[in-house]
Scaffold this active site. Sequence first.
Site, short mmCIF file in Angstrom:
data_model
loop_
_atom_site.label_atom_id
_atom_site.label_comp_id
_atom_site.label_asym_id
_atom_site.label_seq_id
_atom_site.Cartn_x
_atom_site.Cartn_y
_atom_site.Cartn_z
N LYS A 131 -2.05 -11.43 -1.97
CA LYS A 131 -1.91 -11.26 -0.53
C LYS A 131 -1.96 -12.65 0.06
O LYS A 131 -3.00 -13.32 0.04
CB LYS A 131 -3.02 -10.38 0.05
CG LYS A 131 -2.92 -10.22 1.56
CD LYS A 131 -4.06 -9.40 2.14
CE LYS A 131 -3.94 -9.35 3.67
NZ LYS A 131 -5.05 -8.59 4.29
N ILE A 147 0.39 -6.45 3.35
CA ILE A 147 -0.84 -5.75 3.69
C ILE A 147 -1.18 -6.18 5.10
O ILE A 147 -1.60 -7.31 5.33
CB ILE A 147 -1.97 -6.09 2.70
CG1 ILE A 147 -1.60 -5.63 1.28
CG2 ILE A 147 -3.28 -5.44 3.13
CD1 ILE A 147 -2.62 -6.02 0.22
N TYR A 197 -6.56 -12.12 -2.94
CA TYR A 197 -6.46 -12.32 -1.49
C TYR A 197 -6.65 -13.80 -1.21
O TYR A 197 -7.76 -14.33 -1.25
CB TYR A 197 -7.52 -11.48 -0.79
CG TYR A 197 -7.43 -11.43 0.72
CD1 TYR A 197 -6.38 -12.02 1.42
CD2 TYR A 197 -8.40 -10.76 1.46
CE1 TYR A 197 -6.31 -11.96 2.80
CE2 TYR A 197 -8.34 -10.69 2.85
CZ TYR A 197 -7.30 -11.31 3.51
OH TYR A 197 -7.23 -11.24 4.88
N THR A 255 -10.20 -5.85 7.57
CA THR A 255 -10.00 -5.06 8.77
C THR A 255 -10.97 -3.88 8.84
O THR A 255 -11.29 -3.39 9.93
CB THR A 255 -8.55 -4.55 8.83
OG1 THR A 255 -7.68 -5.69 8.77
CG2 THR A 255 -8.25 -3.76 10.08
#
Length: 325
Positions: free
Chosen positions: A195, A238, A167, A77
């Site tokens: 995540k 997250i 991730y 992001t």
Amino acid sequence: MTTRTPRTSPPAAHDPYSPRTPHTPHTPRTPYTPHGIHVPLITPFTADGEVAADALEALTREVLDAGAAGIVALGTTGEPAALDEAERDLVTDVCARICRERGATLVVGAGASGTRAAEESLGRLKRWPEARAALVTVPAFVRPAAAGVLAHFERLARVSPVPLIVYHVPYRTGQPLDATLLREIGALPGVAAVKYAVGSLDGEAVALLGDLPDGFAVLAGDDTFLSPLLALGAAGGILASAHIATARFTELAAAWRVGETDRARTLGHALARLSATLFAEPNPAVIKGVLYAQGRIPTPAVRLPLLPAGTESVAAALRELAHLT
């Protein structure tokens, strides 16, 4: 009932081409298991296209004031691929300073598709003692075998100055991982969490959450699936959407934690609808559009190859937010 698998340390994978193997483990790190809502911060830009450090600082304070357990600097992001090294350092400096002042958790995005490059990226985190963990993607494009993915994270966990949050985002990396492999990675000393962002609520998530390694957490990474993952036992999330209505996302996590299921279901559906509008265009374009409309950042700009969100996408998100609040 969720069961826990004791952690074991598999033999170190040997790379005959690397002069740095075998590795010597770092000084033992403080045990860390993340929980709660973490906001992966955008990188705001000025009208001149520079990093708006003051706006970044204000955003960091706002989400922490609203109850976020921590923040992520240089997550997807934050557009890290579009930032140069000095800009990435500036972003990390700002986030580290605020987290130090607030006693909040700082996670920093790091890693690379190649293991050696990922080691170097993680090594730079020694500059920021405030960093509590690193968010590291599964190697993209390379598409190693399962044993190679495990060896990659085994090496990174051994050399990293901070614990790892893996991730898992196969629609970006092209590398799907099943529950068995994630469980093996989660059992590695130095790996704190995953995540989980596979674009759906799938059977692998159910299997993983039903038998987690000791001290290993699952964090929701697809914003629209936060509520069902929390219901299954995820420790938090997250979530880029948590820039907007941060307090409601933390409220949802708390509701599932204390067993207020009716309240959690209702709020979870509402937040999923909001998240869907915030991801109507490539992230973080709509989120930046909303933050700009709220007067929280100086411009809605993103850097190429991303484009600013369309006005209707931003308007739709604002309408959904109005229904929520």
